[in-house]
Design a protein around this motif. Structure first.
Motif, PDB file in Angstrom:
ATOM      1  N   LEU A   1       0.827  -1.200   0.000  1.00  0.00           N
ATOM      2  CA  LEU A   1       0.000   0.000   0.000  1.00  0.00           C
ATOM      3  C   LEU A   1       0.866   1.256   0.000  1.00  0.00           C
ATOM      4  CD1 LEU A   1      -2.542  -1.138   2.740  1.00  0.00           C
ATOM      5  CD2 LEU A   1      -2.807  -1.312   0.256  1.00  0.00           C
ATOM      6  N   PRO A   2       0.309   2.401  -0.365  1.00  0.00           N
ATOM      7  CA  PRO A   2       1.072   3.648  -0.285  1.00  0.00           C
ATOM      8  C   PRO A   2       1.536   3.931   1.140  1.00  0.00           C
ATOM      9  CG  PRO A   2      -0.912   3.948  -1.594  1.00  0.00           C
ATOM     10  CD  PRO A   2      -1.027   2.601  -0.956  1.00  0.00           C
ATOM     11  N   HIS A   3       2.660   4.633   1.244  1.00  0.00           N
ATOM     12  CA  HIS A   3       3.192   4.981   2.560  1.00  0.00           C
ATOM     13  C   HIS A   3       2.120   5.704   3.386  1.00  0.00           C
ATOM     14  CE1 HIS A   3       6.958   3.699   1.016  1.00  0.00           C
ATOM     15  NE2 HIS A   3       7.192   4.772   0.295  1.00  0.00           N
ATOM     16  N   GLY A   4       2.009   5.304   4.638  1.00  0.00           N
ATOM     17  CA  GLY A   4       1.052   5.918   5.545  1.00  0.00           C
ATOM     18  C   GLY A   4      -0.282   5.214   5.621  1.00  0.00           C
ATOM     19  N   GLU A   5      -0.499   4.179   4.784  1.00  0.00           N
ATOM     20  CA  GLU A   5      -1.795   3.498   4.778  1.00  0.00           C
ATOM     21  C   GLU A   5      -1.757   2.105   5.399  1.00  0.00           C
ATOM     22  OE1 GLU A   5      -3.746   3.482   1.003  1.00  0.00           O
ATOM     23  OE2 GLU A   5      -3.436   5.635   0.648  1.00  0.00           O
ATOM     24  N   SER A   6      -0.581   1.575   5.640  1.00  0.00           N
ATOM     25  CA  SER A   6      -0.490   0.199   6.132  1.00  0.00           C
ATOM     26  C   SER A   6      -0.851   0.061   7.604  1.00  0.00           C
ATOM     27  CB  SER A   6       0.930  -0.343   5.930  1.00  0.00           C
ATOM     28  OG  SER A   6       1.268  -0.391   4.578  1.00  0.00           O
ATOM     29  N   ALA A   7      -0.434   1.023   8.403  1.00  0.00           N
ATOM     30  CA  ALA A   7      -0.533   0.877   9.858  1.00  0.00           C
ATOM     31  C   ALA A   7      -1.975   0.692  10.313  1.00  0.00           C
ATOM     32  CB  ALA A   7       0.092   2.081  10.544  1.00  0.00           C
ATOM     33  N   ALA A   8      -2.887   1.509   9.807  1.00  0.00           N
ATOM     34  CA  ALA A   8      -4.281   1.425  10.241  1.00  0.00           C
ATOM     35  C   ALA A   8      -4.896   0.084   9.861  1.00  0.00           C
ATOM     36  CB  ALA A   8      -5.087   2.569   9.633  1.00  0.00           C
ATOM     37  N   LEU A   9      -4.569  -0.410   8.675  1.00  0.00           N
ATOM     38  CA  LEU A   9      -5.109  -1.695   8.239  1.00  0.00           C
ATOM     39  C   LEU A   9      -4.505  -2.839   9.044  1.00  0.00           C
ATOM     40  CD1 LEU A   9      -6.888  -3.265   6.271  1.00  0.00           C
ATOM     41  CD2 LEU A   9      -4.973  -3.263   4.660  1.00  0.00           C
ATOM     42  N   ALA A  10      -3.188  -2.798   9.257  1.00  0.00           N
ATOM     43  CA  ALA A  10      -2.522  -3.868  10.006  1.00  0.00           C
ATOM     44  C   ALA A  10      -3.075  -3.987  11.422  1.00  0.00           C
ATOM     45  CB  ALA A  10      -1.017  -3.612  10.052  1.00  0.00           C
ATOM     46  N   ALA A  11      -3.432  -2.862  12.020  1.00  0.00           N
ATOM     47  CA  ALA A  11      -3.952  -2.871  13.388  1.00  0.00           C
ATOM     48  C   ALA A  11      -5.292  -3.588  13.491  1.00  0.00           C
ATOM     49  CB  ALA A  11      -4.089  -1.436  13.891  1.00  0.00           C
ATOM     50  N   GLN A  12      -5.995  -3.782  12.363  1.00  0.00           N
ATOM     51  CA  GLN A  12      -7.304  -4.435  12.372  1.00  0.00           C
ATOM     52  C   GLN A  12      -7.226  -5.914  11.990  1.00  0.00           C
ATOM     53  OE1 GLN A  12     -10.520  -1.833  10.551  1.00  0.00           O
ATOM     54  NE2 GLN A  12      -8.724  -0.663   9.921  1.00  0.00           N
ATOM     55  N   LEU A  13      -6.029  -6.420  11.730  1.00  0.00           N
ATOM     56  CA  LEU A  13      -5.863  -7.812  11.332  1.00  0.00           C
ATOM     57  C   LEU A  13      -5.600  -8.688  12.542  1.00  0.00           C
ATOM     58  CD1 LEU A  13      -3.743  -7.377   8.077  1.00  0.00           C
ATOM     59  CD2 LEU A  13      -6.224  -7.650   8.319  1.00  0.00           C
ATOM     60  N   PRO A  14      -5.888  -9.986  12.458  1.00  0.00           N
ATOM     61  CA  PRO A  14      -5.678 -10.887  13.604  1.00  0.00           C
ATOM     62  C   PRO A  14      -4.240 -10.846  14.093  1.00  0.00           C
ATOM     63  CG  PRO A  14      -6.942 -11.988  11.890  1.00  0.00           C
ATOM     64  CD  PRO A  14      -6.484 -10.685  11.297  1.00  0.00           C
ATOM     65  N   PRO A  15      -4.030 -10.857  15.394  1.00  0.00           N
ATOM     66  CA  PRO A  15      -2.675 -10.730  15.940  1.00  0.00           C
ATOM     67  C   PRO A  15      -1.765 -11.893  15.579  1.00  0.00           C
ATOM     68  CG  PRO A  15      -4.253 -11.239  17.679  1.00  0.00           C
ATOM     69  CD  PRO A  15      -5.050 -10.931  16.459  1.00  0.00           C
ATOM     70  N   ASP A  16      -2.327 -13.044  15.224  1.00  0.00           N
ATOM     71  CA  ASP A  16      -1.486 -14.190  14.894  1.00  0.00           C
ATOM     72  C   ASP A  16      -1.174 -14.282  13.400  1.00  0.00           C
ATOM     73  OD1 ASP A  16      -4.129 -14.724  14.289  1.00  0.00           O
ATOM     74  OD2 ASP A  16      -4.006 -16.856  14.760  1.00  0.00           O
ATOM     75  N   ALA A  17      -1.722 -13.393  12.592  1.00  0.00           N
ATOM     76  CA  ALA A  17      -1.440 -13.394  11.156  1.00  0.00           C
ATOM     77  C   ALA A  17      -0.050 -12.811  10.920  1.00  0.00           C
ATOM     78  CB  ALA A  17      -2.481 -12.588  10.400  1.00  0.00           C
ATOM     79  N   ARG A  18       0.718 -13.473  10.092  1.00  0.00           N
ATOM     80  CA  ARG A  18       2.025 -12.938   9.718  1.00  0.00           C
ATOM     81  C   ARG A  18       1.813 -11.859   8.659  1.00  0.00           C
ATOM     82  NH1 ARG A  18       2.835 -18.618   9.906  1.00  0.00           N
ATOM     83  NH2 ARG A  18       4.358 -19.257  11.476  1.00  0.00           N
ATOM     84  N   ILE A  19       2.506 -10.724   8.838  1.00  0.00           N
ATOM     85  CA  ILE A  19       2.345  -9.588   7.922  1.00  0.00           C
ATOM     86  C   ILE A  19       3.723  -9.105   7.491  1.00  0.00           C
ATOM     87  CG2 ILE A  19       1.436  -7.263   7.606  1.00  0.00           C
ATOM     88  CD1 ILE A  19      -0.521  -7.796   9.883  1.00  0.00           C
ATOM     89  N   VAL A  20       3.878  -8.896   6.185  1.00  0.00           N
ATOM     90  CA  VAL A  20       5.047  -8.212   5.640  1.00  0.00           C
ATOM     91  C   VAL A  20       4.553  -6.927   4.993  1.00  0.00           C
ATOM     92  CG1 VAL A  20       7.014  -8.324   4.081  1.00  0.00           C
ATOM     93  CG2 VAL A  20       6.211 -10.411   5.208  1.00  0.00           C
ATOM     94  N   ASP A  21       5.031  -5.793   5.489  1.00  0.00           N
ATOM     95  CA  ASP A  21       4.595  -4.485   5.009  1.00  0.00           C
ATOM     96  C   ASP A  21       5.644  -3.929   4.059  1.00  0.00           C
ATOM     97  OD1 ASP A  21       3.508  -2.005   4.596  1.00  0.00           O
ATOM     98  OD2 ASP A  21       3.848  -1.274   6.640  1.00  0.00           O
ATOM     99  N   LEU A  22       5.264  -3.732   2.785  1.00  0.00           N
ATOM    100  CA  LEU A  22       6.190  -3.169   1.819  1.00  0.00           C
ATOM    101  C   LEU A  22       6.249  -1.642   1.885  1.00  0.00           C
ATOM    102  CD1 LEU A  22       5.399  -6.078   0.625  1.00  0.00           C
ATOM    103  CD2 LEU A  22       6.201  -5.151  -1.551  1.00  0.00           C
ATOM    104  N   GLY A  23       5.352  -1.034   2.637  1.00  0.00           N
ATOM    105  CA  GLY A  23       5.377   0.408   2.820  1.00  0.00           C
ATOM    106  C   GLY A  23       6.367   0.814   3.894  1.00  0.00           C
TER     107      GLY A  23
END
Length: 333
Positions: free
Chosen positions: A75-97
């Motif tokens: 996602l564009p810079h500045g848009e990942s954090a809000a979305l990541a905070a709503q995902l399950p805590p056990d999901a693995r996430i790699v943020d390209l932003g």
């Protein structure tokens, strides 16, 4: 069934490359690809290179990303954090932003603006000890493309005391895909072809990330837009320790790194040799006049600089071979 994967931001250049890599991965199952303005369109209508991959882009919301094992955020810079905070805590996430790369809130405010979302594990496995940190993490912040090119060229030299940290200069040329897929007048083909142009001179957002990753205390960085679709060529100079052989230091540092290649003496990196791969090519020397150390680095900004690096990080997070689903070799010509 393999590891269930979703790609958010799949309509962009990095997102499309991620989809391509995930779809061909031996252990990943691509179950969801999301977008904003392109939601509802077939994936192969947005990315013709993925013709035959039967997926429809859905809207980017937490529900579309919740029921998976691994999420890539392109996602564009500045848009990942809000979305990541709503995902399950056990999901693995790699943020390209960039949202979670920087440790210092001041650096975030100064170079990006807005609220600092906090730092995640930094996703450059070739840094000393970083593979172990990535393997233990559920949240990883992928490197920036310029940051990957410069850091791989510089970090081992500063760590070994072979280069001084307080006087580093880097000039790096990047293909136009590094600016993203959003239509912009200065990125039209008629503007880019036959032209080289610097931008964000003296204030590029990757400067604090490079300093943080390499230990450099002073960095002059000049990015240049090059008339090519993809690729980065970075030239990094620093003051060396007396008698040091920078090529030998780099070769020792990356002896066990499958994607970083220190070229034989006399061969210099060029971008075409890395296209389509997850590799970085390096060469180094000491200037006979200035006595400054020169390191040249080449990589694919959508490969080792973005999607390939993200898959490499995900492999490590999931306990898979680091090279799974990734190519060491380029596709030139």
């Amino acid at each position: 069934m393999g590891i269930r994967v979703a790609v958010a931001g799949a309509s962009g250049y990095a997102g499309g490359e991620l989809v391509r890599l995930v779809a061909g991965h031996p252990e990943f199952d691509l179950v969801s690809a999301t977008a904003h303005s392109q939601a509802g369109h077939r994936l192969d209508a947005v990315h013709p290179q993925l013709t035959g991959l039967d997926l429809v882009l859905t809207g980017t919301d937490p529900m579309a990303l919740a029921d998976v094992d691994l999420v890539f955020l392109a996602l564009p810079h500045g848009e990942s954090a809000a979305l990541a905070a709503q995902l399950p805590p056990d999901a693995r996430i790699v943020d390209l932003g960039a949202d979670h790369r920087l440790a210092d809130p001041y650096d975030w405010a100064n170079y990006y603006g807005g609220t600092h979302a906090g730092q995640w594990t930094y996703g450059l496995p070739e840094l000393p000890g970083q593979r172990e940190h990535i393997a233990a993490a559920t949240r990883v912040a992928n490197t920036g493309c310029y940051a990957a090119a410069v850091t791989l060229a510089l970090a081992p030299l500063i760590a070994a005391g072979a280069a001084q940290a307080e006087d580093v200069v880097a000039v790096a040329a990047s293909g136009a895909s590094g600016a993203g897929r959003t239509a912009k007048p200065h990125l039209l083909a008629s503007e880019v072809m036959g032209d080289l142009s610097p931008y964000r001179v003296g204030a590029h957002q990757h400067v604090p990330e490079i300093k943080q990753a390499t230990g450099a205390t002073s960095l002059s960085f000049t990015p240049v837009l090059a008339p090519m679709p993809r690729g980065i060529l970075a030239t990094v100079t620093a003051v060396p320790a007396r008698g040091v052989d920078p090529q030998a230091v780099l070769a020792e540092a990356y002896a066990d790194a499958p994607f970083v290649h220190v070229l034989p003496e006399g061969r210099w990196p060029h971008t075409a040799a890395t296209l389509g791969s997850n590799s970085c090519h390096l060469q180094a020397t000491v200037d006979v006049d200035s006595r400054r150390m020169i390191v040249v680095s080449a990589l694919d900004n959508l490969g080792k600089g973005a999607a390939g690096q993200a898959v490499q990080n995900a492999n490590i997070m999931c306990g898979l071979p680091e090279t799974a689903g990734l190519s060491v070799w380029g596709t030139t010509p």
